[in-house]
Write a protein that holds these residues in place. Structure first.
Motif, PDB file in Angstrom:
ATOM      1  N   HIS A  29       0.760  -1.091  -0.123  1.00 49.09           N
ATOM      2  CA  HIS A  29      -0.006  -0.010   0.042  1.00 49.09           C
ATOM      3  C   HIS A  29       0.618   1.125   0.016  1.00 49.09           C
ATOM      4  N   ALA A  30       2.275   1.094  -0.060  1.00 50.26           N
ATOM      5  CA  ALA A  30       2.793   2.505   0.035  1.00 50.26           C
ATOM      6  C   ALA A  30       4.257   2.047  -0.654  1.00 50.26           C
ATOM      7  N   LEU A  31       4.952   3.493  -1.162  1.00 54.95           N
ATOM      8  CA  LEU A  31       6.020   3.583  -1.561  1.00 54.95           C
ATOM      9  C   LEU A  31       6.837   4.882  -0.843  1.00 54.95           C
ATOM     10  N   ALA A  32       8.209   4.430  -0.675  1.00 54.22           N
ATOM     11  CA  ALA A  32       8.809   5.669   0.195  1.00 54.22           C
ATOM     12  C   ALA A  32      10.007   5.736  -0.588  1.00 54.22           C
ATOM     13  N   PHE A  33      10.487   6.964  -0.841  1.00 58.22           N
ATOM     14  CA  PHE A  33      11.847   7.279  -1.792  1.00 58.22           C
ATOM     15  C   PHE A  33      12.092   8.456  -1.214  1.00 58.22           C
ATOM     16  N   GLU A  34      13.575   8.700  -1.788  1.00 60.66           N
ATOM     17  CA  GLU A  34      14.337   9.936  -1.319  1.00 60.66           C
ATOM     18  C   GLU A  34      13.771  11.278  -2.169  1.00 60.66           C
ATOM     19  N   ASP A  35      13.398  12.152  -1.340  1.00 57.10           N
ATOM     20  CA  ASP A  35      13.145  13.379  -1.968  1.00 57.10           C
ATOM     21  C   ASP A  35      14.142  14.101  -2.788  1.00 57.10           C
ATOM     22  N   ILE A  36      13.608  14.400  -3.933  1.00 52.42           N
ATOM     23  CA  ILE A  36      14.877  14.955  -5.110  1.00 52.42           C
ATOM     24  C   ILE A  36      15.525  16.174  -4.857  1.00 52.42           C
ATOM     25  N   ALA A  37      14.880  17.037  -3.792  1.00 52.82           N
ATOM     26  CA  ALA A  37      15.475  18.259  -3.356  1.00 52.82           C
ATOM     27  C   ALA A  37      15.696  17.915  -1.851  1.00 52.82           C
ATOM     28  N   PRO A  38      16.568  17.286  -1.181  1.00 53.30           N
ATOM     29  CA  PRO A  38      16.296  17.332   0.153  1.00 53.30           C
ATOM     30  C   PRO A  38      16.590  18.552   1.039  1.00 53.30           C
ATOM     31  N   GLN A  39      15.695  18.692   2.006  1.00 55.84           N
ATOM     32  CA  GLN A  39      15.704  19.887   3.104  1.00 55.84           C
ATOM     33  C   GLN A  39      16.623  19.575   4.328  1.00 55.84           C
ATOM     34  N   ALA A  40      16.965  18.311   4.344  1.00 53.84           N
ATOM     35  CA  ALA A  40      17.779  17.942   5.536  1.00 53.84           C
ATOM     36  C   ALA A  40      18.674  16.622   5.214  1.00 53.84           C
ATOM     37  N   PRO A  41      19.466  16.136   5.860  1.00 58.38           N
ATOM     38  CA  PRO A  41      20.512  14.982   5.658  1.00 58.38           C
ATOM     39  C   PRO A  41      19.566  13.876   5.069  1.00 58.38           C
ATOM     40  N   THR A  42      18.502  13.622   6.015  1.00 56.38           N
ATOM     41  CA  THR A  42      17.804  12.588   5.626  1.00 56.38           C
ATOM     42  C   THR A  42      16.302  13.235   5.498  1.00 56.38           C
ATOM     43  N   HIS A  43      15.596  12.924   4.045  1.00 61.48           N
ATOM     44  CA  HIS A  43      14.578  13.528   3.501  1.00 61.48           C
ATOM     45  C   HIS A  43      13.844  12.380   2.683  1.00 61.48           C
ATOM     46  N   VAL A  44      12.840  11.933   3.134  1.00 61.33           N
ATOM     47  CA  VAL A  44      12.319  10.676   2.573  1.00 61.33           C
ATOM     48  C   VAL A  44      10.708  11.004   2.361  1.00 61.33           C
ATOM     49  N   LEU A  45       9.999  10.832   1.424  1.00 59.49           N
ATOM     50  CA  LEU A  45       8.512  11.154   1.105  1.00 59.49           C
ATOM     51  C   LEU A  45       8.110   9.497   1.181  1.00 59.49           C
ATOM     52  N   VAL A  46       6.939   9.366   1.975  1.00 56.04           N
ATOM     53  CA  VAL A  46       6.206   8.160   2.040  1.00 56.04           C
ATOM     54  C   VAL A  46       4.703   8.530   1.471  1.00 56.04           C
ATOM     55  N   ILE A  47       4.386   7.868   0.204  1.00 58.33           N
ATOM     56  CA  ILE A  47       2.863   7.945  -0.270  1.00 58.33           C
ATOM     57  C   ILE A  47       2.192   6.662  -0.300  1.00 58.33           C
ATOM     58  N   PRO A  48       1.124   6.554  -0.234  1.00 55.24           N
ATOM     59  CA  PRO A  48       0.244   5.733  -0.530  1.00 55.24           C
ATOM     60  C   PRO A  48       0.088   5.411  -1.866  1.00 55.24           C
ATOM     61  N   PHE A  70      -0.436   2.002   5.035  1.00 55.66           N
ATOM     62  CA  PHE A  70       0.352   3.416   4.869  1.00 55.66           C
ATOM     63  C   PHE A  70       1.191   3.629   6.158  1.00 55.66           C
ATOM     64  N   THR A  71       0.182   3.578   7.272  1.00 50.51           N
ATOM     65  CA  THR A  71       0.868   3.857   8.623  1.00 50.51           C
ATOM     66  C   THR A  71       1.946   3.159   8.947  1.00 50.51           C
ATOM     67  N   ARG A  72       1.699   1.765   9.008  1.00 52.05           N
ATOM     68  CA  ARG A  72       2.967   0.696   9.122  1.00 52.05           C
ATOM     69  C   ARG A  72       3.890   1.087   8.423  1.00 52.05           C
ATOM     70  N   ALA A  73       4.040   1.467   7.080  1.00 52.28           N
ATOM     71  CA  ALA A  73       4.995   1.734   6.041  1.00 52.28           C
ATOM     72  C   ALA A  73       5.807   2.851   6.821  1.00 52.28           C
ATOM     73  N   ILE A  74       4.909   4.079   7.345  1.00 54.57           N
ATOM     74  CA  ILE A  74       5.909   5.025   7.876  1.00 54.57           C
ATOM     75  C   ILE A  74       6.677   4.645   9.123  1.00 54.57           C
ATOM     76  N   GLY A  75       6.028   3.786  10.014  1.00 52.16           N
ATOM     77  CA  GLY A  75       6.684   3.085  10.979  1.00 52.16           C
ATOM     78  C   GLY A  75       8.159   2.241  10.538  1.00 52.16           C
ATOM     79  N   GLU A  76       7.943   1.726   9.508  1.00 53.33           N
ATOM     80  CA  GLU A  76       9.110   0.720   9.038  1.00 53.33           C
ATOM     81  C   GLU A  76      10.068   1.639   8.230  1.00 53.33           C
ATOM     82  N   VAL A  77       9.718   2.817   7.679  1.00 53.08           N
ATOM     83  CA  VAL A  77      10.610   3.470   7.238  1.00 53.08           C
ATOM     84  C   VAL A  77      11.552   4.245   8.311  1.00 53.08           C
ATOM     85  N   CYS A  78      10.718   4.948   9.284  1.00 54.59           N
ATOM     86  CA  CYS A  78      11.492   5.699  10.429  1.00 54.59           C
ATOM     87  C   CYS A  78      12.547   4.549  11.172  1.00 54.59           C
ATOM     88  N   LYS A  79      12.184   3.182  10.969  1.00 51.50           N
ATOM     89  CA  LYS A  79      12.919   2.186  11.728  1.00 51.50           C
ATOM     90  C   LYS A  79      14.090   1.894  10.535  1.00 51.50           C
TER      91      LYS A  79
END
Ligand code: AMP
Length: 127
Positions: A29-48, A70-79
């Motif tokens: 249900h989700a895809l997480a990928f790096e932001d193309i123009a990062p605003q911080a050393p870590t900047h990932v977008l999570v989308i449904p 989607f919510t679980r994917a956000i948790g997994e990305v943080c991990k």
């Protein structure tokens, strides 16, 4: 009034594989990928993966399975990013910009996960 989803937005194209991305995590249900123009050393977008314009659209119209996924994917990305305070990470900020006030650029729900530096105040004071 209901939302209409523009399937030509850039994240819809990423989901269809028409535009490359640096994937961090993909689930049913989700895809997480790096932001193309990062605003911080870590900047990932999570989308449904479903066609939702923003957070309120998703929260009202998505199925329970999509919301949990989607919510679980956000948790997994943080991990995966190692930003969880419970794992000695430095913490993070999760942001879902919405509409005009939120200065949303891409009309497909995305949650920014930002970390890697002290991020400052939540929003700038008006000048
Ligand atoms: P927002 O202002 O919340 O709509 O943020 C949209 C975000 O999408 C910005 O941080 C952009 O840098 C990011 N972005 C735009 N195009 C791409 C792309 N092709 N791949 C990754 N991130 C993108």
């Amino acid at each position: 009034m209901s939302y209409s989803y523009d399937d030509q937005n850039i994240f819809a194209k990423i989901l269809r594989g028409e535009i490359p991305n640096k994937t961090v995590l993909e689930t049913k249900h989700a895809l997480a990928f790096e932001d193309i123009a990062p605003q911080a050393p870590t900047h990932v977008l999570v989308i449904p993966k479903g066609p939702y314009v923003n957070y309120d659209h998703f929260a009202q119209q998505a199925s329970d399975e999509e919301i949990v996924g989607f919510t679980r994917a956000i948790g997994e990305v943080c991990k995966l990013l190692g930003v969880q305070p419970s794992m000695d990470g430095m913490g993070y900020r999760a942001i879902a910009n919405t509409g005009e006030a939120g200065v949303q650029e891409v009309p497909h729900l995305h949650v920014h996960i930002l970390s890697g530096r002290i991020l400052g105040r939540m929003i700038p004071r008006p000048s």
